[in-house]
Design a protein around this motif. Structure first.
Motif, PDB file in Angstrom:
ATOM      1  N   GLU A  96       1.975  10.698  -6.876  1.00 44.25           N
ATOM      2  CA  GLU A  96       0.312  10.518  -5.881  1.00 44.25           C
ATOM      3  C   GLU A  96       0.859  11.446  -5.227  1.00 44.25           C
ATOM      4  O   GLU A  96      -0.103  12.357  -4.649  1.00 44.25           O
ATOM      5  CB  GLU A  96       0.408   8.959  -5.213  1.00 44.25           C
ATOM      6  CG  GLU A  96       1.565   9.077  -4.311  1.00 44.25           C
ATOM      7  CD  GLU A  96       2.963   8.645  -4.794  1.00 44.25           C
ATOM      8  OE1 GLU A  96       3.728   7.858  -4.543  1.00 44.25           O
ATOM      9  OE2 GLU A  96       3.030   8.245  -6.042  1.00 44.25           O
TER      10      GLU A  96
ATOM     11  N   TRP B  11       0.321   5.885   5.189  1.00 46.00           N
ATOM     12  CA  TRP B  11       1.170   4.923   4.827  1.00 46.00           C
ATOM     13  C   TRP B  11       1.319   3.453   5.158  1.00 46.00           C
ATOM     14  O   TRP B  11       1.905   3.228   6.069  1.00 46.00           O
ATOM     15  CB  TRP B  11       2.246   5.001   4.017  1.00 46.00           C
ATOM     16  CG  TRP B  11       2.815   5.942   2.899  1.00 46.00           C
ATOM     17  CD1 TRP B  11       3.367   5.569   1.664  1.00 46.00           C
ATOM     18  CD2 TRP B  11       3.832   7.309   3.518  1.00 46.00           C
ATOM     19  NE1 TRP B  11       3.226   7.069   1.449  1.00 46.00           N
ATOM     20  CE2 TRP B  11       3.460   8.037   1.973  1.00 46.00           C
ATOM     21  CE3 TRP B  11       2.796   8.033   4.116  1.00 46.00           C
ATOM     22  CZ2 TRP B  11       3.376   9.548   1.884  1.00 46.00           C
ATOM     23  CZ3 TRP B  11       2.600   9.888   3.811  1.00 46.00           C
ATOM     24  CH2 TRP B  11       3.413   9.938   2.572  1.00 46.00           C
TER      25      TRP B  11
ATOM     26  N   LEU C  93      -2.370   6.300   1.612  1.00 46.67           N
ATOM     27  CA  LEU C  93      -1.216   5.868   0.142  1.00 46.67           C
ATOM     28  C   LEU C  93      -0.872   4.240   0.522  1.00 46.67           C
ATOM     29  O   LEU C  93      -0.275   3.957   1.155  1.00 46.67           O
ATOM     30  CB  LEU C  93      -0.490   6.403   0.433  1.00 46.67           C
ATOM     31  CG  LEU C  93      -1.021   8.437   0.150  1.00 46.67           C
ATOM     32  CD1 LEU C  93       0.807   8.684   0.144  1.00 46.67           C
ATOM     33  CD2 LEU C  93      -1.264   8.040  -1.493  1.00 46.67           C
TER      34      LEU C  93
END
Length: 230
Positions: free
Chosen positions: A60, A130, A156
């Protein structure tokens, strides 16, 4: 029923599939350098919010790095990554660590606050976060901050945290494949999501793909040989 529909249309409370946003209303996009991705989606929205859903470590970061560091000289802010950033890898790939800021808040609430402030500041070209969980309201605040500061925000998230549709500009799910990653577009503002496609990384990132085995170098397991002879 028709009267109700007409009232909703007049109050801009009804959306028709034939109505698409004007190009001026769509966010600009930064190319990722991967032709299969850029040809279908144009790149990552900037300013805007991109939601990437995947298990960690499937590639990613390699997907978003070229779009995040687009030579503006502004900061790229990393907020609460699950593991330490590899500065040597960033430097090796040509990304300046002088423009990299790592923020490690102690709580989810502090992480969201830091992301919003960084995106709104106007000093950052990108913010990577995140989050463990997100609400619609929190994403709306991030989106407004991104537009105000002309910043790209990338979320993410793990697959198991995906539960509802969030008001982002682009949402994709990544899954490992034999030759790279499979990209499934869940939502793309201003266009219909394309069919799932594969990013072929055999040339760029050979260590991240599955190498085909040479059957001539393999010996059959003894039990399998017995079954084939029976």
């Amino acid at each position: 029923m028709m009267k109700t529909l007409d009232q909703l249309a007049q109050q801009h409370g009804l959306w028709r599939a034939s109505q698409r946003p004007l190009m001026a209303e769509l966010p600009d996009k930064k190319a990722t350098g991967y032709s299969a991705f850029d040809q279908r989606l144009g790149g990552l929205p900037s300013p805007g919010v991109t939601d990437i859903i995947s298990d960690y470590g499937v590639g990613e970061l390699r997907l978003v790095l070229p779009a995040l560091y687009h030579a503006s000289g502004q900061q790229v802010v990393w907020i609460r990554p699950p593991v330490g950033l590899n500065a040597a890898m960033l430097h090796q790939q040509g990304y300046s660590t002088d423009n990299t800021l790592l923020v490690s808040p102690k709580s989810d609430q502090d992480a969201l606050w830091a992301a919003e402030q960084a995106a709104r500041s106007g000093a950052c070209q990108a913010v990577v976060l995140w989050p463990s969980s997100l609400t619609v309201g929190q994403v709306k605040r991030l989106k407004l901050a991104a537009e105000h500061g002309q910043c790209a925000v990338v979320l993410l998230r793990r697959q198991q945290t995906y539960s509802l549709t969030l008001p982002v500009d682009l949402s994709v799910a990544l899954a490992p494949s034999a030759c790279g990653v499979t990209v499934t577009v869940r939502y793309c503002r201003g266009q219909w999501p394309p069919a799932p496609f594969i990013l072929d990384w055999r040339t760029q990132w050979p260590a991240l793909v599955t190498r085909p085995s040479n059957a001539e170098n393999l010996l059959a397991f003894p039990l399998r040989q017995q079954r084939e002879q029976a």
